[in-house]
Enzyme design. Sequence first.
Site, mmCIF file in Angstrom:
data_model
loop_
_atom_site.group_PDB
_atom_site.id
_atom_site.type_symbol
_atom_site.label_atom_id
_atom_site.label_comp_id
_atom_site.label_asym_id
_atom_site.label_seq_id
_atom_site.Cartn_x
_atom_site.Cartn_y
_atom_site.Cartn_z
ATOM 1 N N GLY A 206 -3.081 36.160 22.701
ATOM 2 C CA GLY A 206 -3.330 36.502 24.197
ATOM 3 C C GLY A 206 -2.435 37.358 24.874
ATOM 4 O O GLY A 206 -1.601 37.914 24.381
ATOM 5 N N GLY A 207 -2.822 37.877 26.017
ATOM 6 C CA GLY A 207 -2.025 38.559 26.898
ATOM 7 C C GLY A 207 -1.696 40.059 26.680
ATOM 8 O O GLY A 207 -0.950 40.749 27.018
ATOM 9 N N ASP B 157 -13.877 39.858 24.762
ATOM 10 C CA ASP B 157 -12.952 38.858 24.608
ATOM 11 C C ASP B 157 -11.534 39.653 24.442
ATOM 12 O O ASP B 157 -11.520 40.436 23.524
ATOM 13 C CB ASP B 157 -13.018 38.107 23.232
ATOM 14 N N GLY C 52 -8.008 40.627 27.309
ATOM 15 C CA GLY C 52 -7.427 41.439 28.447
ATOM 16 C C GLY C 52 -8.326 41.422 29.647
ATOM 17 O O GLY C 52 -8.370 42.043 30.599
ATOM 18 N N MET D 183 -11.309 33.379 13.741
ATOM 19 C CA MET D 183 -10.398 34.546 13.033
ATOM 20 C C MET D 183 -9.984 34.042 12.007
ATOM 21 O O MET D 183 -8.675 33.919 11.715
ATOM 22 C CB MET D 183 -9.501 34.927 14.072
ATOM 23 N N MET E 179 -7.078 30.612 14.225
ATOM 24 C CA MET E 179 -6.673 31.796 13.590
ATOM 25 C C MET E 179 -5.990 30.997 12.306
ATOM 26 O O MET E 179 -5.597 29.815 12.460
ATOM 27 C CB MET E 179 -5.579 32.402 14.320
ATOM 28 N N SER F 60 -10.364 30.872 27.558
ATOM 29 C CA SER F 60 -9.619 30.851 26.218
ATOM 30 C C SER F 60 -8.581 29.599 26.370
ATOM 31 O O SER F 60 -7.411 29.888 27.104
ATOM 32 C CB SER F 60 -9.203 32.005 25.648
ATOM 33 N N ASP G 189 -9.880 29.451 20.114
ATOM 34 C CA ASP G 189 -9.639 30.660 19.107
ATOM 35 C C ASP G 189 -8.976 29.906 17.859
ATOM 36 O O ASP G 189 -7.712 29.389 17.953
ATOM 37 C CB ASP G 189 -8.463 31.461 19.726
ATOM 38 N N HIS H 44 -13.415 28.616 25.523
ATOM 39 C CA HIS H 44 -13.435 29.311 24.111
ATOM 40 C C HIS H 44 -12.181 28.806 23.316
ATOM 41 O O HIS H 44 -11.083 28.762 23.833
ATOM 42 C CB HIS H 44 -13.019 30.838 24.775
ATOM 43 N N HIS I 214 -14.252 30.586 18.204
ATOM 44 C CA HIS I 214 -14.177 32.020 17.545
ATOM 45 C C HIS I 214 -13.096 31.868 16.432
ATOM 46 O O HIS I 214 -11.794 31.896 16.636
ATOM 47 C CB HIS I 214 -13.395 32.844 18.887
HETATM 48 C C1 DX5 Z 1 -7.437 36.907 21.047
HETATM 49 C C2 DX5 Z 1 -8.082 35.826 21.255
HETATM 50 C C3 DX5 Z 1 -8.493 35.519 22.731
HETATM 51 C C4 DX5 Z 1 -7.207 35.433 23.657
HETATM 52 C C5 DX5 Z 1 -7.525 36.011 25.036
HETATM 53 O O1 DX5 Z 1 -7.311 37.095 19.415
HETATM 54 O O2 DX5 Z 1 -9.529 35.724 20.627
HETATM 55 O O3 DX5 Z 1 -9.586 34.776 22.897
HETATM 56 O O4 DX5 Z 1 -7.302 33.975 24.077
HETATM 57 O O5 DX5 Z 1 -6.469 36.351 25.663
HETATM 58 P P1 DX5 Z 1 -6.296 36.903 27.063
HETATM 59 O O6 DX5 Z 1 -7.338 36.703 27.860
HETATM 60 O O7 DX5 Z 1 -4.848 36.455 27.386
HETATM 61 O O8 DX5 Z 1 -6.206 38.496 26.531
HETATM 62 ZN ZN ZN Z 2 -11.201 34.717 21.040
#
Ligand code: DX5
Ligand code: ZN
Length: 216
Positions: free
Chosen positions: A145-146, A176, A178, A67, A36, A7, A34, A32, A65
Site C-alpha cells: 500500500g501507499g 487499485d 494510489g 496476488m 499475497m 483495502s 489483499d 477489498h 484480490h
Molecule cells: C497493493 C494492493 C492494494 C493496496 C492499495 O498491492 O493490491 O489493494 O492495498 O493501497 P493504497 O490505496 O494505499 O495504494
Molecule cells: Zn488490491
Amino acid sequence: MAKIAPSILSADFANLEAAIHNLEQNNADWVHVDVMDGIFVPNITIGIPVVGALRKVTDLPLDVHLMIDRPIRYVEDFVKAGADYVTIHVEADQPQNNLEALKKIRALGCKAAISLKPKTPAEVAIPYLELVDMVLIMTVEPGFGGQKFMADMMPKAKQIREWLDDINPECVIEVDGGVDYNTAPLCKENGIEVLVAGSAYFKADDRAKFVKFIQE
Ligand code: DX5
Ligand code: ZN
C-alpha cells in the site's frame, strides 16, 4: 458515481472486525482483501481462514484480490470461505489454467475477475473478457500500500472498457493503488466503476466524507 472498496491492507490486523464495522458505518460499498504469497509479489499478507473469519462478521461484499502464484490451486477455497469476487492475476499462470480458474470461480456461484499489473499490456486481457465480471487495472506495482498512482494506466482502462462494451458490457472495471482525493476524479472521468483505496481511506480525517467523495 463509483463504488469504493477500502483495502484492509492498511487496517490494524489485530482488529480486523473493528475495521470492517468501521467500513460499514462509513457506508463503504465493498471490502477489498489483499492476499499475497511472497512469490507472486514480494510480501505476505492473509489467506483463506481470514476471509472465512471476515465473512462471519459482515454482509458487505468481500472483494478478494489474489496476488498469488498459480491461483487455480486455491480459488475454490476462497469461494468457499465466503468471497463474493475472486480476482486472479493474468501473469500468475498459463492462460489455460487461468481460464479454468475463472470458470471454476463462476461455477461455484462467485463473481470472477482478472487483474493486470502495470507493465502488462491491455491485449493480454482479451482472451478472458467474456468470462469475467470485473477487470482490475493495477495503478501501482502490486505488493504494498501507499505507493504513487500511475495515471498512465488510464488509456489501458479505456481500451479495455471499449472492448468490454462490445462483448461484455455488464463487466465492471476496478482500479487499485494510489487512489486518493487527487487521483479518484481521474479514475471516474475514465469511467472506472470501482475504486480500491487503502491508505487514503484509513488515513482520512473524515472517512465517511472520503467515501461520499468517491461515490458521488
Ligand atoms: C497493493 C494492493 C492494494 C493496496 C492499495 O498491492 O493490491 O489493494 O492495498 O493501497 P493504497 O490505496 O494505499 O495504494
Ligand atoms: Zn488490491
